[in-house]
Design a protein around this motif. Sequence first.
Motif, mmCIF file in Angstrom:
data_model
loop_
_atom_site.group_PDB
_atom_site.id
_atom_site.type_symbol
_atom_site.label_atom_id
_atom_site.label_comp_id
_atom_site.label_asym_id
_atom_site.label_seq_id
_atom_site.Cartn_x
_atom_site.Cartn_y
_atom_site.Cartn_z
ATOM 1 N N LYS A 1 0.509 -1.237 0.036
ATOM 2 C CA LYS A 1 0.345 -0.101 0.178
ATOM 3 C C LYS A 1 0.598 1.181 -0.218
ATOM 4 O O LYS A 1 0.397 2.563 -0.731
ATOM 5 C CB LYS A 1 -0.806 -0.019 1.278
ATOM 6 C CG LYS A 1 -2.060 -0.654 0.942
ATOM 7 C CD LYS A 1 -3.432 -0.512 0.205
ATOM 8 C CE LYS A 1 -3.809 1.052 0.591
ATOM 9 N NZ LYS A 1 -4.568 1.459 -0.738
ATOM 10 N N TYR B 1 2.163 6.377 -7.578
ATOM 11 C CA TYR B 1 1.755 7.785 -7.756
ATOM 12 C C TYR B 1 1.705 8.931 -7.274
ATOM 13 O O TYR B 1 0.560 9.834 -8.488
ATOM 14 C CB TYR B 1 0.508 6.847 -8.158
ATOM 15 C CG TYR B 1 0.136 5.313 -8.746
ATOM 16 C CD1 TYR B 1 -0.013 5.825 -9.766
ATOM 17 C CD2 TYR B 1 0.519 3.914 -8.033
ATOM 18 C CE1 TYR B 1 -0.059 4.502 -10.379
ATOM 19 C CE2 TYR B 1 0.005 3.466 -8.605
ATOM 20 C CZ TYR B 1 0.502 3.019 -9.918
ATOM 21 O OH TYR B 1 0.274 2.123 -11.486
ATOM 22 N N CYS C 1 -4.702 -5.526 -4.785
ATOM 23 C CA CYS C 1 -3.916 -5.425 -2.919
ATOM 24 C C CYS C 1 -5.198 -6.389 -2.306
ATOM 25 O O CYS C 1 -5.161 -7.629 -2.179
ATOM 26 C CB CYS C 1 -4.307 -4.225 -2.787
ATOM 27 S SG CYS C 1 -3.636 -4.370 -1.225
ATOM 28 N N GLN C 2 -6.422 -5.858 -3.064
ATOM 29 C CA GLN C 2 -7.578 -6.686 -2.252
ATOM 30 C C GLN C 2 -7.840 -8.137 -2.481
ATOM 31 O O GLN C 2 -8.001 -8.890 -1.860
ATOM 32 C CB GLN C 2 -9.121 -5.988 -2.823
ATOM 33 C CG GLN C 2 -9.348 -4.573 -2.073
ATOM 34 C CD GLN C 2 -10.414 -3.674 -2.191
ATOM 35 O OE1 GLN C 2 -11.388 -4.517 -3.457
ATOM 36 N NE2 GLN C 2 -10.551 -2.153 -2.084
ATOM 37 N N THR D 1 2.394 1.656 -2.707
ATOM 38 C CA THR D 1 1.779 2.264 -4.291
ATOM 39 C C THR D 1 1.215 3.357 -4.270
ATOM 40 O O THR D 1 1.381 4.806 -4.838
ATOM 41 C CB THR D 1 -0.086 1.404 -4.371
ATOM 42 O OG1 THR D 1 0.336 0.362 -4.660
ATOM 43 C CG2 THR D 1 -0.766 1.959 -4.719
ATOM 44 N N LEU D 2 1.198 4.414 -3.176
ATOM 45 C CA LEU D 2 0.521 5.188 -2.687
ATOM 46 C C LEU D 2 1.853 6.586 -3.257
ATOM 47 O O LEU D 2 1.784 7.379 -3.603
ATOM 48 C CB LEU D 2 0.169 5.994 -1.251
ATOM 49 C CG LEU D 2 0.025 7.253 -0.723
ATOM 50 C CD1 LEU D 2 -1.702 7.962 -1.860
ATOM 51 C CD2 LEU D 2 -0.896 7.563 0.800
ATOM 52 N N LEU E 1 -3.958 3.138 -10.582
ATOM 53 C CA LEU E 1 -4.105 3.077 -8.878
ATOM 54 C C LEU E 1 -5.266 2.361 -8.611
ATOM 55 O O LEU E 1 -5.070 1.601 -8.052
ATOM 56 C CB LEU E 1 -3.876 4.666 -8.141
ATOM 57 C CG LEU E 1 -4.322 5.190 -7.127
ATOM 58 C CD1 LEU E 1 -3.263 4.672 -6.476
ATOM 59 C CD2 LEU E 1 -4.364 6.053 -7.071
ATOM 60 N N LEU E 2 -6.434 2.647 -9.089
ATOM 61 C CA LEU E 2 -7.405 1.786 -8.965
ATOM 62 C C LEU E 2 -7.571 0.761 -9.098
ATOM 63 O O LEU E 2 -7.593 -0.449 -8.629
ATOM 64 C CB LEU E 2 -8.528 2.329 -9.525
ATOM 65 C CG LEU E 2 -9.143 4.069 -9.244
ATOM 66 C CD1 LEU E 2 -10.292 3.735 -9.953
ATOM 67 C CD2 LEU E 2 -9.779 3.717 -8.091
ATOM 68 N N TYR F 1 -4.692 0.638 4.506
ATOM 69 C CA TYR F 1 -5.996 2.106 4.536
ATOM 70 C C TYR F 1 -6.592 2.566 5.716
ATOM 71 O O TYR F 1 -7.695 2.819 6.391
ATOM 72 C CB TYR F 1 -7.429 0.957 4.753
ATOM 73 C CG TYR F 1 -7.743 -0.018 3.172
ATOM 74 C CD1 TYR F 1 -8.159 1.128 1.539
ATOM 75 C CD2 TYR F 1 -7.160 -1.262 2.872
ATOM 76 C CE1 TYR F 1 -8.031 0.430 0.169
ATOM 77 C CE2 TYR F 1 -6.556 -1.299 1.664
ATOM 78 C CZ TYR F 1 -7.780 -1.051 0.536
ATOM 79 O OH TYR F 1 -7.573 -1.375 -0.957
ATOM 80 N N ARG G 1 -4.194 -1.348 -9.225
ATOM 81 C CA ARG G 1 -3.671 -1.643 -8.035
ATOM 82 C C ARG G 1 -4.184 -2.113 -6.744
ATOM 83 O O ARG G 1 -4.047 -2.747 -5.815
ATOM 84 C CB ARG G 1 -2.605 -0.714 -8.161
ATOM 85 C CG ARG G 1 -1.045 -1.586 -7.368
ATOM 86 C CD ARG G 1 0.357 -0.597 -7.125
ATOM 87 N NE ARG G 1 1.597 -1.396 -6.631
ATOM 88 C CZ ARG G 1 2.191 -1.851 -7.240
ATOM 89 N NH1 ARG G 1 1.956 -2.127 -8.076
ATOM 90 N NH2 ARG G 1 3.485 -1.986 -6.530
ATOM 91 N N GLU G 2 -5.321 -0.908 -6.089
ATOM 92 C CA GLU G 2 -5.896 -0.790 -5.264
ATOM 93 C C GLU G 2 -6.744 -2.698 -5.331
ATOM 94 O O GLU G 2 -6.682 -2.756 -3.856
ATOM 95 C CB GLU G 2 -6.727 0.024 -4.802
ATOM 96 C CG GLU G 2 -5.891 1.394 -5.012
ATOM 97 C CD GLU G 2 -5.510 1.299 -3.259
ATOM 98 O OE1 GLU G 2 -6.050 1.266 -1.982
ATOM 99 O OE2 GLU G 2 -4.133 2.071 -3.020
ATOM 100 N N TYR H 1 -14.281 -1.500 5.456
ATOM 101 C CA TYR H 1 -14.878 -1.943 4.163
ATOM 102 C C TYR H 1 -15.303 -3.479 4.215
ATOM 103 O O TYR H 1 -14.316 -4.395 4.317
ATOM 104 C CB TYR H 1 -12.875 -2.802 3.155
ATOM 105 C CG TYR H 1 -12.418 -0.768 2.732
ATOM 106 C CD1 TYR H 1 -12.598 -0.352 1.686
ATOM 107 C CD2 TYR H 1 -11.896 -0.055 3.682
ATOM 108 C CE1 TYR H 1 -12.246 1.413 1.446
ATOM 109 C CE2 TYR H 1 -10.986 1.287 3.800
ATOM 110 C CZ TYR H 1 -10.748 1.719 2.339
ATOM 111 O OH TYR H 1 -10.787 2.877 2.236
#
Length: 563
Positions: free
Chosen positions: A274, A281, A353-354, A277-278, A346-347, A384, A349-350, A391
């Motif tokens: 995470k 981007y 991750c999930q 990723t942040l 980015l989405l 998160y 990659r999110e 979530y």
Amino acid sequence: MDHVIMNYDNKKIYSAYLMPSLVLALIVAIVAVMLDSIGIELGYTSPVGLILIALGGISTAFFGARFQYKYNNKSIKDIVSDFFSIKQPPIFYLLVILFLFLDFVGVITGLGFEIDSPVTPFLIFLKAILFGGIEEIGWRYTFQPEMEKRFSYKVSTFITFLAWSVWHILYFCIDGSIYFYSGKEIVFFLIGLLTNCFILSVIYKKSGSLWLCVMTHALINTGAQLSPYVWPLVSVICSLTCIRLACVIASESKKIDVKGLSSKDAAEFFCKYKRRTLRKYLISIGLLIVGTLLLFIISAFSESGYLYYLELTYDMPWLDLIRVYSVNLFIKVWSYSLFGLIVVLLLRREIRCQLILGKILSEDLEPQKYIEVFEKLQGNRKFYRGKITKYFYFTNFYVASFIYEQEYDTALEKIDLMQESTKGRAYQLAGCEYYKGAIAIGKDNVEEAEKCLEKIKELVGNNKGITAKNSRDIIIGLTGEIALKNKDYVKAEALISQRLAGRKDRISKMSLTYGLGKAKQGLGKEDEARKCFEEAAKLAGDATFKLADKIREEYKNCIKTKP
């Protein structure tokens, strides 16, 4: 003709493909230069020139096909089939369109393509397949994959670029175009070739399709032939954008697996994932903003800078018109497109991750590990912001893990977390009721399960679209479990079979196959039930949780009682 795959060191790619291709091109180039020196006309308008072009141009395709036949067990029929395999998933065609757009955005936002007739692009495309696309049999279909067996994607692509550059220089000697290129034009050609190398290699890496590489190569050649003058800085920016995107997509193709990691290490992995990723981007958006501002500044002061130098060099008095007409539009289209791409990646990659976290339960069949990882991430601000319980995706798997472990009381307590994450969405609340029903079945409380089923129907009765599909699935699932508990085996068999047909994840297939076996056993279909228990046991593998143990025990009992 059938033949056996030979054992070989992949260094054979150099001696069996690369060297013969370059040597043949070199021999033909030497002959072409000698014939040109004595005044014999060459090029595409001369019969002798066409023969030499065909000999030199076919070298990579011929030796690539020969390599595939000799070492990869590919027949000529297989290669031809791959060459014309037009039927590919739409997502890969969209990937091609994306790269073509980014590669030619400078042309699209500038003067546009120079097309004399609607037939012209089609004819050039066909020619580009014969005198360009066919090279892909050698480079992307054969050489690049062999390089990637030894080197990273970036290194392999750069090695392919170097070899491809040498081959192209030799080819230009054969068709005579080498005499018309200036030093600067050769440099820009090589930048374009490097870009094409990355574009084509990532398309093949993602799709495994020779046809898509052939088509893309031919379309790039067609677009280049129909393109007017483009500001060199714009051309370089397009190239760098395509190369960077290719590297990002290639890196996203790497398989990520936390199987074998301890719960603590897996939790640390997700926090780092995470954070990376942040950071990645945010840097990308920052560089995009800086790049956009610099481009606006350069275009605004171009008369005293780089553009003025180009105007003097190329003697193009209308260059200012191009700047006013196209550069500002290019900057806007380029920056908006890249911003959109950054958001999409980015989405993606999110979501990835999930999915990796969910895979601990759904594919690795480790519910206890999922519980431990979830609880370690709960409150950890690096993942998160410590709000994993907000979530639904995560809490859904968390509750399911307790149910698979048959810890029903604990699962019932944790459903409160799951309900908080629904944010009042009806189909998610229905999911909570489904789990309550499943827990009730586990506790032999059929009456409570039936009440949960009625609540589900009230919540999702008017749902449409994808939520309606999910809602129907959980209604069918809980109805089937209730029927099985009530010994209504005919109904249970029909409903469980219906639900099983749409399942892809391993743990659901395992539990549903086991349930189907119980229904068939109740109907006296012992052989079919045994097959179901065997399949469920195979899916369970060596997983160590209560339901898996129960399935293996059931299968052993079936084997013992087999007549």
